[in-house]
Scaffold this active site. Structure first.
Site, PDB file in Angstrom:
ATOM      1  N   CYS A  65     101.269  42.993 -16.299  1.00  0.00           N
ATOM      2  CA  CYS A  65     101.347  45.048 -17.433  1.00  0.00           C
ATOM      3  C   CYS A  65     102.736  44.358 -17.235  1.00  0.00           C
ATOM      4  O   CYS A  65     103.077  45.037 -18.533  1.00  0.00           O
ATOM      5  CB  CYS A  65     101.079  45.288 -16.205  1.00  0.00           C
ATOM      6  SG  CYS A  65     101.431  45.745 -14.451  1.00  0.00           S
ATOM      7  N   GLU A  75      97.429  45.276 -26.330  1.00  0.00           N
ATOM      8  CA  GLU A  75      98.225  43.987 -25.174  1.00  0.00           C
ATOM      9  C   GLU A  75      97.214  42.849 -25.242  1.00  0.00           C
ATOM     10  O   GLU A  75      95.782  42.727 -24.857  1.00  0.00           O
ATOM     11  CB  GLU A  75      97.843  44.880 -23.272  1.00  0.00           C
ATOM     12  CG  GLU A  75      98.051  44.185 -22.185  1.00  0.00           C
ATOM     13  CD  GLU A  75      98.228  44.571 -20.975  1.00  0.00           C
ATOM     14  OE1 GLU A  75      97.220  45.423 -20.727  1.00  0.00           O
ATOM     15  OE2 GLU A  75      99.216  44.764 -20.375  1.00  0.00           O
ATOM     16  N   GLU A 124      97.376  52.191 -12.882  1.00  0.00           N
ATOM     17  CA  GLU A 124      98.831  51.300 -13.638  1.00  0.00           C
ATOM     18  C   GLU A 124      97.947  50.625 -14.508  1.00  0.00           C
ATOM     19  O   GLU A 124      97.010  49.627 -14.075  1.00  0.00           O
ATOM     20  CB  GLU A 124      98.914  50.878 -12.384  1.00  0.00           C
ATOM     21  CG  GLU A 124     100.607  50.236 -12.175  1.00  0.00           C
ATOM     22  CD  GLU A 124     101.162  49.134 -13.199  1.00  0.00           C
ATOM     23  OE1 GLU A 124     100.689  48.966 -14.235  1.00  0.00           O
ATOM     24  OE2 GLU A 124     100.710  47.980 -12.375  1.00  0.00           O
ATOM     25  N   LYS A 164      88.071  47.462  -3.754  1.00  0.00           N
ATOM     26  CA  LYS A 164      87.322  46.714  -4.468  1.00  0.00           C
ATOM     27  C   LYS A 164      88.025  45.966  -5.148  1.00  0.00           C
ATOM     28  O   LYS A 164      88.668  46.074  -5.688  1.00  0.00           O
ATOM     29  CB  LYS A 164      86.038  47.292  -5.272  1.00  0.00           C
ATOM     30  CG  LYS A 164      85.157  46.655  -6.026  1.00  0.00           C
ATOM     31  CD  LYS A 164      84.804  47.086  -7.154  1.00  0.00           C
ATOM     32  CE  LYS A 164      85.447  46.158  -8.280  1.00  0.00           C
ATOM     33  NZ  LYS A 164      85.517  44.519  -8.296  1.00  0.00           N
TER      34      LYS A 164
HETATM   35  O1  TXE Z   1      90.103  44.548 -16.314  1.00  0.00           O
HETATM   36  P1  TXE Z   1      89.273  45.920 -15.790  1.00  0.00           P
HETATM   37  P2  TXE Z   1      90.087  43.254 -18.161  1.00  0.00           P
HETATM   38  C1  TXE Z   1      95.008  44.672 -18.978  1.00  0.00           C
HETATM   39  C2  TXE Z   1      94.698  43.260 -19.753  1.00  0.00           C
HETATM   40  C3  TXE Z   1      93.041  42.637 -19.883  1.00  0.00           C
HETATM   41  C4  TXE Z   1      92.248  43.864 -20.283  1.00  0.00           C
HETATM   42  C5  TXE Z   1      91.112  44.332 -19.499  1.00  0.00           C
HETATM   43  O2  TXE Z   1      95.262  43.759 -20.965  1.00  0.00           O
HETATM   44  O3  TXE Z   1      93.326  42.093 -20.845  1.00  0.00           O
HETATM   45  O4  TXE Z   1      92.957  45.100 -19.243  1.00  0.00           O
HETATM   46  O5  TXE Z   1      90.221  43.045 -17.850  1.00  0.00           O
HETATM   47  C6  TXE Z   1      86.653  46.989 -12.398  1.00  0.00           C
HETATM   48  N1  TXE Z   1      84.111  50.934 -12.473  1.00  0.00           N
HETATM   49  N2  TXE Z   1      94.953  44.869 -17.284  1.00  0.00           N
HETATM   50  O6  TXE Z   1      88.629  43.891 -18.240  1.00  0.00           O
HETATM   51  O7  TXE Z   1      87.430  45.080 -16.458  1.00  0.00           O
HETATM   52  C7  TXE Z   1      86.609  45.387 -12.061  1.00  0.00           C
HETATM   53  O8  TXE Z   1      86.040  45.377 -11.106  1.00  0.00           O
HETATM   54  C8  TXE Z   1      85.341  50.968 -11.630  1.00  0.00           C
HETATM   55  C9  TXE Z   1      95.891  45.072 -16.952  1.00  0.00           C
HETATM   56  O9  TXE Z   1      88.989  42.146 -17.140  1.00  0.00           O
HETATM   57  O10 TXE Z   1      90.463  46.720 -15.748  1.00  0.00           O
HETATM   58  C10 TXE Z   1      87.716  44.911 -11.814  1.00  0.00           C
HETATM   59  O11 TXE Z   1      88.044  45.018 -10.630  1.00  0.00           O
HETATM   60  N3  TXE Z   1      85.696  49.470 -11.464  1.00  0.00           N
HETATM   61  C11 TXE Z   1      95.989  45.662 -15.708  1.00  0.00           C
HETATM   62  C12 TXE Z   1      89.417  46.341 -11.833  1.00  0.00           C
HETATM   63  O12 TXE Z   1      87.829  46.780 -12.578  1.00  0.00           O
HETATM   64  C13 TXE Z   1      85.293  48.692 -12.525  1.00  0.00           C
HETATM   65  C14 TXE Z   1      95.108  44.032 -14.493  1.00  0.00           C
HETATM   66  C15 TXE Z   1      90.103  45.787 -12.936  1.00  0.00           C
HETATM   67  O13 TXE Z   1      89.274  45.166 -14.207  1.00  0.00           O
HETATM   68  C16 TXE Z   1      84.737  49.191 -13.725  1.00  0.00           C
HETATM   69  C17 TXE Z   1      94.175  43.672 -15.188  1.00  0.00           C
HETATM   70  C18 TXE Z   1      84.005  50.113 -13.650  1.00  0.00           C
HETATM   71  N4  TXE Z   1      83.273  50.869 -14.801  1.00  0.00           N
HETATM   72  C19 TXE Z   1      93.583  43.587 -16.804  1.00  0.00           C
HETATM   73  N5  TXE Z   1      84.611  47.918 -14.252  1.00  0.00           N
HETATM   74  C20 TXE Z   1      97.410  45.567 -15.236  1.00  0.00           C
HETATM   75  N6  TXE Z   1      97.377  46.756 -15.183  1.00  0.00           N
HETATM   76  O14 TXE Z   1      98.169  44.497 -14.096  1.00  0.00           O
HETATM   77  C21 TXE Z   1      85.314  47.053 -14.065  1.00  0.00           C
HETATM   78  N7  TXE Z   1      85.915  47.566 -12.889  1.00  0.00           N
END
Ligand code: TXE
Length: 508
Positions: free
Chosen positions: A300, A399, A266, A191
């Site tokens: 990250c 973050e 991660e 996904k």
């Molecule tokens: O990411 P989400 P968000 C950190 C960064 C950012 C914060 C929030 O600080 O500001 O996270 O980002 C899927 N069940 N990183 O809210 O929600 C979603 O569709 C299953 C660090 O935009 O964590 C997407 O595909 N999946 C990071 C994925 O999770 C779910 C990179 C990531 O989105 C879900 C990104 C659920 N209930 C953000 N809800 C890094 N480590 O590099 C959402 N998703």
């Protein structure tokens, strides 16, 4: 013709009106009744396309398809040579289509296209090549210490992997999950983020063109709350790999707990970038800028807390702020752009809220600190530098994931180490010094999964990558991926005829 259409046409590709998932080698049919989410170009706010959300029943179809593919064995029991050939052919196709993939990623994620074509897209190909090489040399274990027996340890693919890729570096991060799982014979349902589906879908198509059997790698699209939750909660997946934020990771872990599905996370970071007074000053400036402003800070591994030693602090801050002011911020399709927009509007709002909170908590703004409305309707945030006196500010503990950095001055090595480790995160660290002893002392005591000394991020795929504390669970890396994505099996064989107890033979 819009900017997007021009860029897409120049890259020799075309956009669908409706983006759909990909299951069993075919696009999910367009369904007029399905929920849709608009995908926007972060550089201008223009709509790119609509994304059709896959509901729980389509997610179940994708999982079943991956399961049936796994059971049929055309990939799970394919020879190592076959898997290597497919990975290497896919890597070549990815390199051949680098410009197209870069544009598709740029118009969804807003990352500068020059950076995409030169670094991120090749990274996707490198990940596949690396795992192709690794499976060609990986070995099992044999134990012969037990007299009369030989024990061998072999591995079987775990089964169906659910892969959750984020929006900040879609190709580089999704390809790592794909390579790490498929290399060992697993099948998968991926996904991508609902904000950045296009480049990942194209990469999957290229992998099938390279010979990946249909049904091996399936893609579902949609929001986290609907599509993501359905996939994470599926009873029929064997592994979950998730790259994203900590809050979502908690929900994914709770869903995984229902079926005791192992998770690999991660997550984020708040990494210290420490500049000691004996550092090569110019390299430290160059590297510190790269560490925070690459991908507009949406990485990250961002060095988002600069700690600089008293003796050089004034000079460092002056030079760092001057260079920050001169960064070229702009349309990510423009090859001269160094810092692009935030990936989506809600994230721009989130970054601006962090900035406002930092100011209200007493951080001193040295430059930036606002949206760049002068650049049009794109989701731009001016590269922002704060000076802080306390590591307890939310700016230093949470973050931000944007082009926002704090600078704090420290006196001695112990103070620097204490500040670096005073964090809920522990992903990476950066240290600039010409003293070997100082670097070694720091290396031994810093709580971080990766430490870079006198260099910005340089990734060695052979080494583990992942975080201490709330930065994640598990590590990327070849052996680490083998441990997570396979089941180990010990087989003990008698050598000759070691004695067996003769139960029930007492009467003889
Ligand atoms: O990411 P989400 P968000 C950190 C960064 C950012 C914060 C929030 O600080 O500001 O996270 O980002 C899927 N069940 N990183 O809210 O929600 C979603 O569709 C299953 C660090 O935009 O964590 C997407 O595909 N999946 C990071 C994925 O999770 C779910 C990179 C990531 O989105 C879900 C990104 C659920 N209930 C953000 N809800 C890094 N480590 O590099 C959402 N998703």
């Amino acid at each position: 013709m819009s900017t997007i259409d021009q860029a897409v046409a120049a890259a020799g590709t075309a956009l669908p009106d409706v983006i759909t998932g990909h299951i069993g080698g075919k696009s999910v049919p367009v369904d007029a009744g399905a929920t849709r989410h608009n995908v926007y170009f972060p550089g201008t706010g223009e709509q790119v396309a609509a994304l059709q959300e896959d509901d729980a029943s389509t997610v179940a179809t994708a999982v079943n398809t991956a399961r049936e593919s796994f059971s049929r064995g055309e990939w799970s029991r394919a020879s190592t040579a076959t898997r290597q050939t497919v990975f290497r052919s896919a890597a070549k196709l990815i390199r051949d289509h680098a410009d197209e993939l870069a544009v598709l990623e740029c118009i969804c994620a807003g990352l500068p296209s020059s950076h995409l074509a030169s670094r991120q897209v090749p990274r996707a190909a490198d990940n596949l090549d690396f795992f192709a090489d690794y499976i060609g040399v990986m070995a099992g274990e044999t134990f012969e210490q037990l007299p009369g027996y030989q024990t061998i340890v072999t591995r079987q693919p775990a089964g169906v992997a659910a892969l959750f890729a984020p929006w900040n570096a879609p190709l580089a991060l999704a390809s790592m999950q794909i390579a790490s799982s498929l290399a060992f014979g697993n099948t998968a349902v991926l996904k991508p983020s609902e904000f950045t589906p296009l480049s990942v879908l194209r990469m999957v198509a290229l992998m099938e063109e390279a010979g990946l059997p249909p049904g091996t790698l399936n893609v579902v699209n949609g929001s986290g709350a609907v599509t993501g939750a359905a996939l994470a909660g599926s009873a029929d997946i064997d592994r979950i790999a998730f790259t994203g934020g900590g809050q979502t990771a908690r929900q994914v872990m709770a869903a995984a707990a229902q079926h005791l599905t192992p998770v690999h996370f991660e997550l984020g970071g708040k990494s210290a970038n420490i500049v000691f007074d004996d550092a090569d000053f110019d390299r430290a400036i160059d590297g510190s800028l790269v560490n925070i402003f690459s991908n507009s800070g949406q990485i990250c591994i961002a060095g988002s807390r600069i700690l600089v030693q008293q003796g050089i602090a004034e000079r460092f801050i002056e030079a760092f702020v001057a260079r920050t002011r001169s960064l070229t911020v702009g349309n990510p399709l423009d090859h001269t752009t160094e810092v692009g927009p935030m990936a989506f509007k809600a994230h721009q709002d989130r970054v601006l809220e962090h900035i406002a909170r930092a100011q209200s908590e007493g951080a001193t703004l040295l430059c930036g600190g606002e949206a760049r409305a002068d650049l049009g309707d794109g989701y731009f945030v001016a590269p922002t530098v704060f000076q802080v006196e306390s590591n307890q500010l939310s700016l230093c503990q949470e973050e931000v994931f944007g082009p926002v950095v704090s600078i704090q001055v420290f006196d001695d090595d112990d103070a620097a180490l204490a500040l670096a480790n005073d964090s809920q995160f522990g992903l990476v660290g950066y240290c600039w010094t010409n003293s070997l002893t100082r670097a070694q002392a720091f290396q031994q005591r810093v709580d971080a999964g990766t430490l870079w000394i006198n260099t910005p991020l340089a990734r060695d795929l052979r080494a583990p990558f992942g975080g201490f504390k709330q930065s994640g669970i598990g590590r990327d890396g070849p052996r680490q991926a083998a441990d997570f994505f396979t089941e180990e099996k010990a087989t003990i064989t008698a050598i000759g005829a070691p004695p067996i107890r003769k139960l029930g033979a007492a009467a003889d």
